[in-house]
Write an enzyme that holds these catalytic residues in place. Sequence first.
Site, PDB file in Angstrom:
ATOM      1  N   CYS A 159       0.820  -1.226   0.000  1.00  0.00           N
ATOM      2  CA  CYS A 159       0.000   0.000   0.000  1.00  0.00           C
ATOM      3  C   CYS A 159       0.850   1.271   0.000  1.00  0.00           C
ATOM      4  O   CYS A 159       0.337   2.356  -0.270  1.00  0.00           O
ATOM      5  CB  CYS A 159      -0.942  -0.012   1.193  1.00  0.00           C
ATOM      6  SG  CYS A 159      -1.980  -1.475   1.221  1.00  0.00           S
TER       7      CYS A 159
ATOM      8  N   HIS B  91      -3.609   6.999   2.041  1.00  0.00           N
ATOM      9  CA  HIS B  91      -3.951   5.652   1.576  1.00  0.00           C
ATOM     10  C   HIS B  91      -5.368   5.358   2.059  1.00  0.00           C
ATOM     11  O   HIS B  91      -5.678   5.547   3.235  1.00  0.00           O
ATOM     12  CB  HIS B  91      -2.950   4.652   2.147  1.00  0.00           C
ATOM     13  CG  HIS B  91      -3.357   3.226   1.946  1.00  0.00           C
ATOM     14  ND1 HIS B  91      -3.859   2.782   0.744  1.00  0.00           N
ATOM     15  CD2 HIS B  91      -3.369   2.157   2.793  1.00  0.00           C
ATOM     16  CE1 HIS B  91      -4.152   1.495   0.857  1.00  0.00           C
ATOM     17  NE2 HIS B  91      -3.865   1.102   2.076  1.00  0.00           N
TER      18      HIS B  91
ATOM     19  N   ASN C 215     -10.076  -0.615  -0.475  1.00  0.00           N
ATOM     20  CA  ASN C 215      -8.623  -0.447  -0.421  1.00  0.00           C
ATOM     21  C   ASN C 215      -8.019  -1.034  -1.698  1.00  0.00           C
ATOM     22  O   ASN C 215      -8.146  -2.233  -1.940  1.00  0.00           O
ATOM     23  CB  ASN C 215      -8.113  -1.178   0.833  1.00  0.00           C
ATOM     24  CG  ASN C 215      -6.606  -1.113   1.010  1.00  0.00           C
ATOM     25  OD1 ASN C 215      -5.873  -0.780   0.085  1.00  0.00           O
ATOM     26  ND2 ASN C 215      -6.146  -1.454   2.200  1.00  0.00           N
TER      27      ASN C 215
END
Length: 329
Positions: free
Chosen positions: A116, A256, A286
Amino acid sequence: MAALIPVGVAGLGRYVPERRLTNHDLEQIVDTSDEWIVQRTGIRERRIAADGEVTSSLALEAARAALADAGMAPEELDLVICATVTGDQPFPATACRLGFDLGAARAGGFDLAAACSGFVFASQVAAGFVQSGQFRNVLVVGAEVLSRILDYRDRNTCVLFGDGAGAAIYTSLERAGRGEFLGGSIAMEGGAESILAQPGGGSRHPATADSVQQGLHFMKMGGTRVFRFAVRVFAELVQGVIDRHGREALGVIVPHQVNQRIIESAMEQIGLPMDLVFTNIDRYGNTSAASVPIALREAYEAGRLQKGKLVVMPAFGAGMAWGHLLLRW
Ligand SMILES: CC(C)(COP(=O)(O)OP(=O)(O)OC[C@H]1O[C@@H](n2cnc3c(N)ncnc32)[C@H](O)[C@@H]1OP(=O)(O)O)[C@@H](O)C(=O)NCCC(=O)NCCS
């Protein structure tokens, strides 16, 4: 040593697959509910790549959009960096396929694997090359097809993630005219393979009939530990920027897109209002390395990147690896 060349953002792009997988769709697949997912994560739907779509094809669309935004031809690119943990295949690098399909005839390229944090790390690598004068125009793409490594029988993970791609082109500030690169950070704390990982397919657990039987090719996660870690480092990264530049300089935080509750907890911890943050987690979930550049492009379209103000992008994930990217728009 020659003076460093100031770096800016020439273009931004994004692409998400057409297919939407809603929480209600997931209710038909695993033992979950729309209410549970929305309350715990803020996610309402995520995008899923179509059959035949792969990471490089998502990346290609995002890269084309970034080139159009920059008014740049693919032949002008010197370097292509693809941040991903779900490349088209373990090797060769997805960047090679992307550069070929894009027509980046002069460019070199490689992949960067930092889950990520991938886009935030790759952007700092790109900016370093431009600053030094080694390359003039560098494309960074964060792209993932996470749906292909999710176990849709595991409700702990499958509800959280989606597919997509986002891109940025870094060049001299003189040419870009906006988005001055001010720096960032790259940090890690190793030994955390059991917290968040795809255990199978590498040298530790090569793919065998047995590894597939055990589902080692699927993502595994210990959610609560990730939650606590993410809140802590998000708060530390943003606080560090405020300590250095002052609260007034802050224009927008484009983090993020991990989980609405993680973002809200961290903002509360630092004592900042939620209207300083740009989120789109409700629509995409996500998307790992793609999440920051997709959100950055959407924040740009929404007019949230204010001239002269800071854009802070904290990211964190598997490794554990975390860091931030800092621009002045
Ligand atoms: C996964 C996460 C949403 C769980 O939220 P939580 O508040 O910790 O969950 P709770 O402790 O309240 O509940 C856990 C229970 O919910 C259950 N549960 C997990 N996923 C579920 C789902 N999709 N639907 C319904 N129930 C679910 C668990 O089985 C567990 O049940 P049990 O108590 O009977 O064992 C949260 O920990 C999280 O977001 N962690 C970070 C994950 C992440 O973002 N990873 C990527 C980082 S880059």
